[in-house]
Design an enzyme around this catalytic site. Sequence first.
Site, PDB file in Angstrom:
ATOM      1  N   TYR A  22      77.662  66.954 -56.241  1.00  0.00           N
ATOM      2  CA  TYR A  22      76.872  66.767 -57.463  1.00  0.00           C
ATOM      3  C   TYR A  22      77.188  67.864 -58.492  1.00  0.00           C
ATOM      4  CZ  TYR A  22      73.831  63.765 -54.532  1.00  0.00           C
ATOM      5  OH  TYR A  22      73.319  62.797 -53.700  1.00  0.00           O
TER       6      TYR A  22
ATOM      7  N   TYR B 206      59.780  64.886 -54.001  1.00  0.00           N
ATOM      8  CA  TYR B 206      59.704  65.310 -52.593  1.00  0.00           C
ATOM      9  C   TYR B 206      59.023  66.676 -52.497  1.00  0.00           C
ATOM     10  CZ  TYR B 206      61.315  67.814 -48.407  1.00  0.00           C
ATOM     11  OH  TYR B 206      61.366  68.600 -47.275  1.00  0.00           O
TER      12      TYR B 206
ATOM     13  N   LYS C 163      55.347  67.881 -50.788  1.00  0.00           N
ATOM     14  CA  LYS C 163      55.225  68.904 -49.738  1.00  0.00           C
ATOM     15  C   LYS C 163      54.286  70.033 -50.217  1.00  0.00           C
ATOM     16  CE  LYS C 163      57.183  69.111 -46.256  1.00  0.00           C
ATOM     17  NZ  LYS C 163      56.866  68.530 -44.901  1.00  0.00           N
TER      18      LYS C 163
ATOM     19  N   PRO D 157      69.156  64.520 -61.038  1.00  0.00           N
ATOM     20  CA  PRO D 157      68.186  64.957 -62.059  1.00  0.00           C
ATOM     21  C   PRO D 157      67.257  66.032 -61.494  1.00  0.00           C
ATOM     22  CG  PRO D 157      68.047  62.557 -61.678  1.00  0.00           C
ATOM     23  CD  PRO D 157      68.994  63.104 -60.663  1.00  0.00           C
TER      24      PRO D 157
ATOM     25  N   ASN E 281      67.397  75.285 -46.031  1.00  0.00           N
ATOM     26  CA  ASN E 281      68.172  74.108 -45.597  1.00  0.00           C
ATOM     27  C   ASN E 281      68.675  74.245 -44.163  1.00  0.00           C
ATOM     28  OD1 ASN E 281      68.246  74.000 -48.594  1.00  0.00           O
ATOM     29  ND2 ASN E 281      69.456  72.167 -48.175  1.00  0.00           N
TER      30      ASN E 281
ATOM     31  N   THR F  98      60.849  55.531 -38.949  1.00  0.00           N
ATOM     32  CA  THR F  98      61.413  55.056 -40.218  1.00  0.00           C
ATOM     33  C   THR F  98      62.936  55.030 -40.035  1.00  0.00           C
ATOM     34  OG1 THR F  98      61.762  57.267 -41.121  1.00  0.00           O
ATOM     35  CG2 THR F  98      59.570  56.266 -41.479  1.00  0.00           C
TER      36      THR F  98
ATOM     37  N   ALA G  32      56.477  65.090 -39.429  1.00  0.00           N
ATOM     38  CA  ALA G  32      56.601  63.741 -40.004  1.00  0.00           C
ATOM     39  C   ALA G  32      56.558  63.806 -41.520  1.00  0.00           C
ATOM     40  CB  ALA G  32      55.472  62.856 -39.482  1.00  0.00           C
TER      41      ALA G  32
ATOM     42  N   ALA H  80      57.199  68.220 -54.625  1.00  0.00           N
ATOM     43  CA  ALA H  80      55.803  68.196 -55.098  1.00  0.00           C
ATOM     44  C   ALA H  80      54.883  67.658 -54.004  1.00  0.00           C
ATOM     45  CB  ALA H  80      55.706  67.345 -56.364  1.00  0.00           C
TER      46      ALA H  80
ATOM     47  N   ASN I  90      77.332  74.952 -52.725  1.00  0.00           N
ATOM     48  CA  ASN I  90      77.640  73.670 -52.066  1.00  0.00           C
ATOM     49  C   ASN I  90      79.148  73.481 -51.909  1.00  0.00           C
ATOM     50  OD1 ASN I  90      74.932  73.108 -51.992  1.00  0.00           O
ATOM     51  ND2 ASN I  90      74.950  71.833 -53.830  1.00  0.00           N
TER      52      ASN I  90
ATOM     53  N   THR J   9      58.705  73.454 -46.623  1.00  0.00           N
ATOM     54  CA  THR J   9      60.063  73.724 -47.101  1.00  0.00           C
ATOM     55  C   THR J   9      60.075  74.761 -48.219  1.00  0.00           C
ATOM     56  OG1 THR J   9      61.831  72.685 -48.397  1.00  0.00           O
ATOM     57  CG2 THR J   9      59.718  71.623 -48.516  1.00  0.00           C
ATOM     58  N   ASP J  10      61.196  75.448 -48.367  1.00  0.00           N
ATOM     59  CA  ASP J  10      61.329  76.404 -49.480  1.00  0.00           C
ATOM     60  C   ASP J  10      61.359  75.690 -50.830  1.00  0.00           C
ATOM     61  OD1 ASP J  10      63.871  75.252 -49.270  1.00  0.00           O
ATOM     62  OD2 ASP J  10      64.968  77.156 -49.178  1.00  0.00           O
ATOM     63  N   GLU J  11      61.562  74.356 -50.803  1.00  0.00           N
ATOM     64  CA  GLU J  11      61.674  73.629 -52.078  1.00  0.00           C
ATOM     65  C   GLU J  11      60.365  73.609 -52.857  1.00  0.00           C
ATOM     66  OE1 GLU J  11      64.103  70.092 -52.013  1.00  0.00           O
ATOM     67  OE2 GLU J  11      65.041  70.727 -50.148  1.00  0.00           O
TER      68      GLU J  11
HETATM   69  P1  NAD Z   1      63.863  63.613 -40.981  1.00  0.00           P
HETATM   70  O1  NAD Z   1      63.834  62.785 -42.220  1.00  0.00           O
HETATM   71  O2  NAD Z   1      65.121  63.733 -40.204  1.00  0.00           O
HETATM   72  O3  NAD Z   1      62.751  63.086 -39.946  1.00  0.00           O
HETATM   73  C1  NAD Z   1      61.458  62.717 -40.337  1.00  0.00           C
HETATM   74  C2  NAD Z   1      60.799  62.031 -39.152  1.00  0.00           C
HETATM   75  O4  NAD Z   1      59.452  61.695 -39.528  1.00  0.00           O
HETATM   76  C3  NAD Z   1      61.475  60.720 -38.730  1.00  0.00           C
HETATM   77  O5  NAD Z   1      61.596  60.668 -37.330  1.00  0.00           O
HETATM   78  C4  NAD Z   1      60.521  59.647 -39.225  1.00  0.00           C
HETATM   79  O6  NAD Z   1      60.554  58.457 -38.446  1.00  0.00           O
HETATM   80  C5  NAD Z   1      59.179  60.368 -39.113  1.00  0.00           C
HETATM   81  N1  NAD Z   1      58.161  59.801 -40.005  1.00  0.00           N
HETATM   82  C6  NAD Z   1      58.278  59.538 -41.331  1.00  0.00           C
HETATM   83  N2  NAD Z   1      57.139  58.997 -41.789  1.00  0.00           N
HETATM   84  C7  NAD Z   1      56.270  58.952 -40.738  1.00  0.00           C
HETATM   85  C8  NAD Z   1      54.941  58.511 -40.588  1.00  0.00           C
HETATM   86  N3  NAD Z   1      54.258  57.991 -41.618  1.00  0.00           N
HETATM   87  N4  NAD Z   1      54.338  58.605 -39.389  1.00  0.00           N
HETATM   88  C9  NAD Z   1      55.033  59.118 -38.320  1.00  0.00           C
HETATM   89  N5  NAD Z   1      56.307  59.538 -38.397  1.00  0.00           N
HETATM   90  C10 NAD Z   1      56.915  59.463 -39.599  1.00  0.00           C
HETATM   91  O7  NAD Z   1      63.314  65.037 -41.411  1.00  0.00           O
HETATM   92  P2  NAD Z   1      63.757  66.495 -40.952  1.00  0.00           P
HETATM   93  O8  NAD Z   1      64.917  66.923 -41.743  1.00  0.00           O
HETATM   94  O9  NAD Z   1      63.776  66.545 -39.482  1.00  0.00           O
HETATM   95  O10 NAD Z   1      62.503  67.346 -41.481  1.00  0.00           O
HETATM   96  C11 NAD Z   1      61.342  67.520 -40.672  1.00  0.00           C
HETATM   97  C12 NAD Z   1      60.316  68.334 -41.464  1.00  0.00           C
HETATM   98  O11 NAD Z   1      60.875  69.579 -41.827  1.00  0.00           O
HETATM   99  C13 NAD Z   1      59.892  67.657 -42.761  1.00  0.00           C
HETATM  100  O12 NAD Z   1      58.501  67.816 -42.909  1.00  0.00           O
HETATM  101  C14 NAD Z   1      60.650  68.408 -43.851  1.00  0.00           C
HETATM  102  O13 NAD Z   1      59.925  68.431 -45.057  1.00  0.00           O
HETATM  103  C15 NAD Z   1      60.748  69.790 -43.228  1.00  0.00           C
HETATM  104  N6  NAD Z   1      61.937  70.588 -43.643  1.00  0.00           N
HETATM  105  C16 NAD Z   1      63.196  70.065 -43.545  1.00  0.00           C
HETATM  106  C17 NAD Z   1      64.296  70.852 -43.888  1.00  0.00           C
HETATM  107  C18 NAD Z   1      65.719  70.332 -43.761  1.00  0.00           C
HETATM  108  O14 NAD Z   1      66.647  71.031 -44.150  1.00  0.00           O
HETATM  109  N7  NAD Z   1      65.940  69.152 -43.188  1.00  0.00           N
HETATM  110  C19 NAD Z   1      64.091  72.162 -44.337  1.00  0.00           C
HETATM  111  C20 NAD Z   1      62.793  72.664 -44.410  1.00  0.00           C
HETATM  112  C21 NAD Z   1      61.728  71.867 -44.053  1.00  0.00           C
HETATM  113  P1  TYD Z   2      70.492  67.968 -49.457  1.00  0.00           P
HETATM  114  O1  TYD Z   2      71.179  67.992 -48.149  1.00  0.00           O
HETATM  115  O2  TYD Z   2      70.031  66.649 -50.001  1.00  0.00           O
HETATM  116  O3  TYD Z   2      69.285  68.999 -49.344  1.00  0.00           O
HETATM  117  P2  TYD Z   2      68.288  69.575 -50.505  1.00  0.00           P
HETATM  118  O4  TYD Z   2      68.413  68.740 -51.712  1.00  0.00           O
HETATM  119  O5  TYD Z   2      66.970  69.386 -49.825  1.00  0.00           O
HETATM  120  O6  TYD Z   2      68.689  70.993 -50.710  1.00  0.00           O
HETATM  121  O7  TYD Z   2      71.433  68.630 -50.538  1.00  0.00           O
HETATM  122  C1  TYD Z   2      71.904  69.963 -50.400  1.00  0.00           C
HETATM  123  C2  TYD Z   2      72.663  70.306 -51.651  1.00  0.00           C
HETATM  124  O8  TYD Z   2      73.840  69.490 -51.709  1.00  0.00           O
HETATM  125  C3  TYD Z   2      71.903  70.027 -52.934  1.00  0.00           C
HETATM  126  O9  TYD Z   2      72.223  71.030 -53.882  1.00  0.00           O
HETATM  127  C4  TYD Z   2      72.438  68.680 -53.396  1.00  0.00           C
HETATM  128  C5  TYD Z   2      73.863  68.709 -52.905  1.00  0.00           C
HETATM  129  N1  TYD Z   2      74.446  67.395 -52.545  1.00  0.00           N
HETATM  130  C6  TYD Z   2      75.682  67.011 -53.061  1.00  0.00           C
HETATM  131  O10 TYD Z   2      76.303  67.741 -53.838  1.00  0.00           O
HETATM  132  N2  TYD Z   2      76.200  65.793 -52.696  1.00  0.00           N
HETATM  133  C7  TYD Z   2      75.525  64.946 -51.850  1.00  0.00           C
HETATM  134  O11 TYD Z   2      76.034  63.822 -51.566  1.00  0.00           O
HETATM  135  C8  TYD Z   2      74.269  65.364 -51.312  1.00  0.00           C
HETATM  136  C9  TYD Z   2      73.503  64.480 -50.379  1.00  0.00           C
HETATM  137  C10 TYD Z   2      73.772  66.611 -51.691  1.00  0.00           C
END
Ligand code: NAD
Ligand code: TYD
Length: 342
Positions: free
Chosen positions: A206, A149, A153, A273, A178, A36, A81, A151, A248, A124-126
């Site tokens: 935000y 998102y 997960k 929101p 995070n 994606t 994914a 919900a 933040n 995720t912790d969310e």
């Molecule tokens: P990301 O958005 O960077 O990457 C997601 C990957 O999934 C991409 O490579 C995308 O191409 C692939 N993908 C999406 N839809 C797909 C599909 N239908 N089939 C195959 N591949 C698909 O996400 P990330 O930040 O690396 O997060 C990875 C996982 O960790 C997620 O499940 C997310 O919920 C979880 N997570 C993320 C965080 C964070 O802070 N980023 C924290 C806790 C948990």
């Molecule tokens: P984000 O990186 O989107 O992670 P998550 O919403 O999954 O925690 O955002 C982290 C925090 O930063 C969240 O409280 C929203 C805030 N934020 C901003 O204040 N400005 C921004 O442009 C973005 C993307 C996030």
Amino acid sequence: MKLLVTGGAGFIGSNFIHYMLEAQKDVQILNFDCLTYAGNLANLSQLSSHPRYTFMRGDITTGRDVERGMSQGIDAVINFAAETHVDRSILDSTVFVRTNIEGTHLLLEVCRKKKVTRFIQVSTDEVYGSLGETGKFTEESPLAPNSPYAASKAAADLLIRAYHKTYGMDVMVTRCSNNYGPYQFPEKLLPLMILNALENKPLPVYGDGLHRRDWIHVKDHCRALHRVLMEGRPGRVYNIGSDQERQNLEMVEQILALLEKSPELIQFVKDRPGHDRRYAIDATRLRRELSWKPQISLSEGLAQTVRWYQENALWVSHVRNGTYLEHYKKTYENRDQTLKDL
Ligand code: NAD
Ligand code: TYD
């Protein structure tokens, strides 16, 4: 061990693949990703001829793709994914339901059929919702997601639970706070702020900016996932967090200080929101049962990460101008192949 890594071209998945190939010398990885906007094979370009790494373009919501991905004797699956950005889920949650819920369900079904029972769901912790001023989420905290998102997960987490209870599958859920580090797509707070600051663009904070998150370096998350994969108990949920809670605004100010940029770049904008006020994770179970602890302090990790974005100008420019999409997606368009076939 043959490991199917779904979503391995994304931020955490690609860091995990780099980490695992180093840390576990007997692992063979099949990276299964549909690419994606968040999937970027440049994150893995150093691995294109690695003997224990293969890429397959495939979608976790498509039965034929998933069957193909699991046709080569997979021992375990780790599912990264997902659609992951809260703001996108607020605009349109359709693809979140499809990928995060239906995709996880399809993976579980194919695993059940093929008797691949070791399955880690990277959650995720969310899913726990928002905390007040005190306390932390434990694995027993109720699921109370507030964004589409979160919900989606949470729904996937419940499917995992059901597949353990009903079919006895060896499945586990991890719920991490995070992440930050290299290769994160600049729609998330840290890379967006770093790149905007480097370009002297406004930094959109935000609401009042006093929302709190527990920040963990992606490498510490990968180490935790490795522990869970090797020694986690079937049916268990593991929280992952590093007790580095920050507002933040503090994070943004630190980035500006590291880059020697003016705080005047900060621009307060309309709040998200349903914006969760505070997340904090109690990771005692993981520490006690699997002897894991985070190794990277926030000050060290943040400085490293800022430096990474400064030193990887080509990666940044391809992501900023969308070139990575054209180049890599054309290469893989409708082709059932691996990197090694190129
Ligand atoms: P990301 O958005 O960077 O990457 C997601 C990957 O999934 C991409 O490579 C995308 O191409 C692939 N993908 C999406 N839809 C797909 C599909 N239908 N089939 C195959 N591949 C698909 O996400 P990330 O930040 O690396 O997060 C990875 C996982 O960790 C997620 O499940 C997310 O919920 C979880 N997570 C993320 C965080 C964070 O802070 N980023 C924290 C806790 C948990
Ligand atoms: P984000 O990186 O989107 O992670 P998550 O919403 O999954 O925690 O955002 C982290 C925090 O930063 C969240 O409280 C929203 C805030 N934020 C901003 O204040 N400005 C921004 O442009 C973005 C993307 C996030």
